[in-house]
Each structure stands twice: as C-alpha cells, then as structure tokens.
Design an enzyme around this catalytic site. Sequence first.
Site, PDB file in Angstrom:
ATOM      1  N   SER A 292      -9.287 -12.834  -1.570  1.00  0.00           N
ATOM      2  CA  SER A 292     -10.857 -13.538  -1.876  1.00  0.00           C
ATOM      3  C   SER A 292     -11.677 -12.662  -0.575  1.00  0.00           C
ATOM      4  CB  SER A 292     -11.228 -14.802  -1.910  1.00  0.00           C
ATOM      5  OG  SER A 292     -11.227 -14.996  -3.488  1.00  0.00           O
TER       6      SER A 292
ATOM      7  N   ARG B  81      -4.138  -6.269   4.019  1.00  0.00           N
ATOM      8  CA  ARG B  81      -3.691  -5.110   3.405  1.00  0.00           C
ATOM      9  C   ARG B  81      -4.263  -3.998   4.428  1.00  0.00           C
ATOM     10  NH1 ARG B  81      -1.443  -2.385   0.959  1.00  0.00           N
ATOM     11  NH2 ARG B  81      -1.777  -2.000  -1.147  1.00  0.00           N
TER      12      ARG B  81
ATOM     13  N   THR C 237     -14.360  -0.559  -4.049  1.00  0.00           N
ATOM     14  CA  THR C 237     -14.155  -1.185  -5.740  1.00  0.00           C
ATOM     15  C   THR C 237     -14.715  -0.503  -6.248  1.00  0.00           C
ATOM     16  OG1 THR C 237     -13.741  -2.935  -4.126  1.00  0.00           O
ATOM     17  CG2 THR C 237     -14.165  -3.137  -6.720  1.00  0.00           C
TER      18      THR C 237
ATOM     19  N   CYS D  68       3.402  -5.576  12.498  1.00  0.00           N
ATOM     20  CA  CYS D  68       3.478  -6.568  10.947  1.00  0.00           C
ATOM     21  C   CYS D  68       3.082  -7.752  11.775  1.00  0.00           C
ATOM     22  CB  CYS D  68       5.715  -7.131  10.800  1.00  0.00           C
ATOM     23  SG  CYS D  68       5.632  -8.058   9.239  1.00  0.00           S
TER      24      CYS D  68
ATOM     25  N   CYS E  53       6.874 -10.785   3.203  1.00  0.00           N
ATOM     26  CA  CYS E  53       6.217  -9.651   3.254  1.00  0.00           C
ATOM     27  C   CYS E  53       5.180 -10.325   2.454  1.00  0.00           C
ATOM     28  CB  CYS E  53       6.955  -8.748   2.607  1.00  0.00           C
ATOM     29  SG  CYS E  53       6.818  -7.168   2.554  1.00  0.00           S
TER      30      CYS E  53
ATOM     31  N   CYS F 234       1.498  -5.653   2.811  1.00  0.00           N
ATOM     32  CA  CYS F 234       0.233  -5.014   3.715  1.00  0.00           C
ATOM     33  C   CYS F 234       0.686  -3.465   3.980  1.00  0.00           C
ATOM     34  CB  CYS F 234       0.079  -5.456   4.221  1.00  0.00           C
ATOM     35  SG  CYS F 234       1.009  -5.004   6.334  1.00  0.00           S
TER      36      CYS F 234
ATOM     37  N   CYS G 271       4.251  -1.461   7.785  1.00  0.00           N
ATOM     38  CA  CYS G 271       5.499  -0.670   8.219  1.00  0.00           C
ATOM     39  C   CYS G 271       5.532   0.808   7.317  1.00  0.00           C
ATOM     40  CB  CYS G 271       6.982  -1.238   8.277  1.00  0.00           C
ATOM     41  SG  CYS G 271       6.636  -2.175   6.461  1.00  0.00           S
TER      42      CYS G 271
END
Length: 536
Positions: free
Chosen positions: A49, A294, A330, A481, A505, A508, A511
């Site tokens: 959100s 992300r 978006t 990470c 994990c 995102c 890596c």
Amino acid sequence: MDYDVIIVGAGPAGLSAAIRLKQLCRQKDVDLSVCVVEKAAEVGAHILSGNVFEPRALDELLPQWKQEEAPINVPVSSDKFWLLTKDHALSLPCPFDNKGNYVISLCQLVRWLVLKAEELGVEIYPGFAASEVLYDASHKVIGIATNDMGVAKDGSRKDNFQRGVELKGHITLLAEGCRGSLSEKIIREYNLRERGQGQHQTYALGIKEVWEVDQDKHKPGFVLHTIGWPLDHNTYGGSFLYHMEDGQVSIGLVVALNYHNPFLNPYEEFQKLKHHPAIRSLLEGGTVLQYGARTLNEGGFQSIPYPVFPGGAIIGCSAGFLNVPKIKGTHTAMKSGMLAAESAFGVLHEGLNMETYWENLRSSWIWEELYLARNYRPAFKYGLIPGLALSALEHYILKGRSPLTLKHEKPDHEATKEARLCSPIQYPKPDGVVSFDVPTSLYRSNTNHDHDQPAHLRLRDPRIPELINLPNYAGLESRYCPARVYEYVPDEKDQLKLQINAQNCLHCKACDIKDPKQNIEWTVPEGGGGPGYSIM
C-alpha cells in the site's frame, strides 16, 4: 489451455490490458478469450500500500470510476519537498505538481480492477507463476508455462506434486513489473534494448513501511518527498511520506542501485531516516503494519526497449515507463497496457501487426511525458547539488526541451567499487520504537515460501561469492538485500560461505541487478510464494 491473449502479471498494466481488450470485444461484438496469470497467492498480495496516483489513464479506461466506487478517496491536500541534513529540513520549491492526484492503496486499486476485468469475462488465475516462455518452430512466442508445484529441494516429487500448465495464446503480453524474469529473457533473446532507445536500464531499490499513526498527527492527503540525508551526496535517492486513509502513513526510502560503496546498506539507511527529528516525531507512538521492498526502473526515456517481439509485447514496468522526477509509473503502466491491448485486438480481429503498439506508444502522452523528463535522473551523476541545479534548469527554464539528452553512467552492477577503496559504514542499533532489525520487519511482510522446494535464487557460478564477492566487495550481497536472504556464515573449517535463505525473499529483484558479476539469477518460486501484503 488455449486462449487468444495470455497476460503475465495482474498489476495495473496487465489488468488494464485485459479490461481494454474486453471493452473492444464488446464494442465490436467479437469474442476473444483473455487469461491473466499472477504469481502471488492473491491479486495485490505483492503490491504494498501507499501510492500517489495520477488518474489520467484510469479516466480513459473507466471514465465512471468515481461513480463505480473505485478505492480512490483521498486527494492530495499538501505537497512538500525537503532537503534533509542530519538535523534539519530545508524546504525547496516542489516540482511534483500533484494537484488532481490522489493518495491511494495500490493494492486496493488492483483488487478493484480485478472485479472490473472479471465482469467483462477475463479469466484471472492467482497463485500461478509463469516460469517459461513457449516458442514454435519459427521461434515465435506462443505462450507461457507455469512451474511444477510440489517439487522437493532435491528435485524429487512430493505427495502434492502437480505438473505445470502450458498456456498458449495468439498474443502474449508480459506485465511482470520491474525486472520481470521472462521479460528480461525476451529482451535479451530478441535484442530489444538495442532496437529501442539503446541504453541499459538503471534501477533503484525502494524500501517501504505502512504505519498507523496518532490521529492528531494524521493529515489525509499530505505528501512529502525528501532528498539528501541519510544518503551521501554521491548516492542518488530520496524518501517519501504519504498520508493515506484511516490514520495510515506510507513511508519509504529509494536508493539508486548504482551506488559505489559496497558497505552501504539500503535497509539500514531507511532505519536511519526514521530517526530524523522531522520524521521521528510523526512516527513515535504509532504502529508498523507492513514492511516491503521492490526495485524501480529509473532509466526512463533513454532505456525503453523495443517492446514488441514475435508473438507479443512487453508492457508496464517490465518495459520501464516510470517517470522518475514524478516518482510515478502506475498511470504510464496502465496506458501502455491499454495501447498494447488495442494493438493485440487489431492483430486478432483486423489482420494488423503488433508493431502498431510501438508506433502508438511513440505518439502517445507516455512518450511525451518521458521525453520531457529524460534528463532529470542522469543529471545526478554529477552529485547532489549539481543534480539539483541541473534539474531546476530542466524543470523551470528549459521545461524538458533541452537540445541535449544526457546518457546514463555504467550499469548498476559495474558501479560498485572494491571494498579496499571505500570506508565501512557503522549503523546504529535499532531502538525498537521507530527502527527495527530485519527479522522483525520481515515478519511484517508476511513472506512465506515452502521451505522444501528448489531455491529460486540461482548462482551461475557457485565459486564467485567466496572467490570474488567476499574478498573484493566485502560480501555486499549480505547488505543490499533488504530481507537477509544472503548471509556469509562460517563452515566447519571456520571459512565463510554464502548461505541463501530463499524463503526470506521479498521478490524485490535487487540481487538480480546489483551483483557485481551478474552471478545471481532470480527465477520464480512456486506460485503463491513471496510476500503477503494484506488488502488494506
């Protein structure tokens, strides 16, 4: 299973494409079958959100969205931009122009778009991870396959084994989001980066929390962006803080992945940010509801690949339509999905070809918007203050129409300096009030993977972590990470070895981007695995 159109990813781009296709079917009295597959257990579960939403594309797609009770209720009421030092916040002219935009839960919005798509006859399958591209004899894409379920770590079949499904379609649209695994394979397979704008993509890692704060501190629609501290002047990035509905605040830090110092830890930088006097005062007394991370595309106009391949197209953030100075993607993702849907309909109903998507993209407002914004991100390769000066020149004087187009620096994985050239960074311990350790945050992401499955994070050469990353870069994967997937632990001979905690994990993709030798390959785990952001 055969369909006319297969769409991979039930985010804003994929759902907009599906809705637009079915709208055209109704207008032309044509029946085309449309299927959307989504790797999350529930649509929206991989979308955290907190989003400032520009409704331009939604106005075109579903003009009656207000009457149809879309979850878009909080208009931007105040828009601030600060330059942070360690103890102060200096107000700068705000370049974001959020008038007419809304503070929303993107998770809620995609859930609403699912309802609209299903009303039109779109088939949507959450919990299915697209793991393979299917080709015909002429090397044209003819669909995707989902991965097998119920496979143990050793490759054996468990009692719940279920064979993956082949989904074949005349057109395949890839809407996987930033650094989509199938999209990246297709881009390399057909040299789409070179056929497009030509430059490599560049990325940032966004780390975010959703808080519930005291009602007397909550200001619905208040939007704040910052630049500067806690990052040094040679590291691009900034923070955001959005006041949503119901006393909730979304706060996050975005760190460009072309940072130089291998000792930098984006997660810890985010924890430091929350201790700034201007931010801590808002959070104190509040409660963290969710945590996630992300990567974002930051290449913009210069890095758009040719989005059409034999048998389909790449849409949304898989192609990279984020407007960096706006920090919004978006609306452009949705519009790209709509344009691809119109081209796909033309292929299936009118005998046209998918190249019309590229042509229509370049004549759309997406292209104009990204062109005008093209020099903001690369301006910061000169440092924070020169970057701010050049950005101000672009925004207020040249208005994006500079005769020059700046180029990006080297790819993110090549930007990291060796540890011997950099100074270690000491981060304070979390206080448990506004800053937290990784396990506590990870718990708030509701991340879950079946432990007994093949690791979806694969090393192309298992020797590189110990031979190169550890001695040369001080084991930087243990810091970039944000979920402690990568840890160096001593073996029986007290030698440090890389341990991969794939079950942590957050999907995102940092890596896959930042590893200096590009040795880590991110592939999809079993469908339904990953974060489980609640529908708020």
